[in-house]
Design a protein around this motif. Structure first.
Motif, PDB file in Angstrom:
ATOM      1  N   TYR A 112       0.848  -1.191   0.000  1.00  0.00           N
ATOM      2  CA  TYR A 112       0.000   0.000   0.000  1.00  0.00           C
ATOM      3  C   TYR A 112       0.883   1.240   0.000  1.00  0.00           C
ATOM      4  N   THR A 113       0.685   2.127   0.945  1.00  0.00           N
ATOM      5  CA  THR A 113       1.476   3.367   0.961  1.00  0.00           C
ATOM      6  C   THR A 113       2.544   3.355   2.041  1.00  0.00           C
ATOM      7  N   THR A 115       5.969   3.304   3.935  1.00  0.00           N
ATOM      8  CA  THR A 115       7.311   3.770   3.636  1.00  0.00           C
ATOM      9  C   THR A 115       8.289   2.843   4.325  1.00  0.00           C
TER      10      THR A 115
END
Length: 133
Positions: A112-113, A115
């Motif tokens: 997904y997003t 990091t």
């Protein structure tokens, strides 16, 4: 964490040798004089790792875990891995006749997003800013 190799990892020997006594859930045995530091890379290799915010691997899968993954993997032989795979998910009296092996509780999830940060400079020459994305 582990990297399959041809040779047995002697550090894992004491644990691997006890596995036949503790294959089923709830089994116990005494482990004497075991160096748990052998489950981790040497101190100088622990400085290189990746870190990301993720979720638990068991229900309710809350997004509350900060995962740290060491860059250095520990060698373990195919034979030793086979012995670890013999560990069962249930108790002796709960298992079916085919003795189902323990399996991961959750499939790999999409990034997904998230990091992912590293504590080291990548081969691509990322700037040295502490943690890098």
């Amino acid at each position: 964490m582990l990297q399959e190799s041809h040779d047995d990892n002697t550090s894992f020997g004491p644990l691997i040798n006890l596995l036949p006594q503790i294959i089923y859930k709830g089994s116990e045995c005494k482990l004497c004089s075991f160096d748990f530091q052998s489950f981790f890379p040497a101190a100088e290799k622990t400085k290189e790792f990746w870190m990301y915010e993720g979720s638990e691997t068991t229900e309710p899968f809350r997004e509350t875990v900060n995962w740290i993954v060491n860059r250095a993997a520990l060698p373990i032989s195919s034979h030793q891995l086979d012995k670890l795979r013999e560990v069962r998910a249930g108790r002796y009296d709960e298992e079916s006749s085919d003795k189902i092996p323990m399996k991961p509780l959750r499939p790999i999830q999409a990034a997904y997003t998230r990091t992912i940060q590293s504590s080291f400079r990548s081969a691509a020459g990322a700037p040295d800013l502490g943690f890098r994305q």
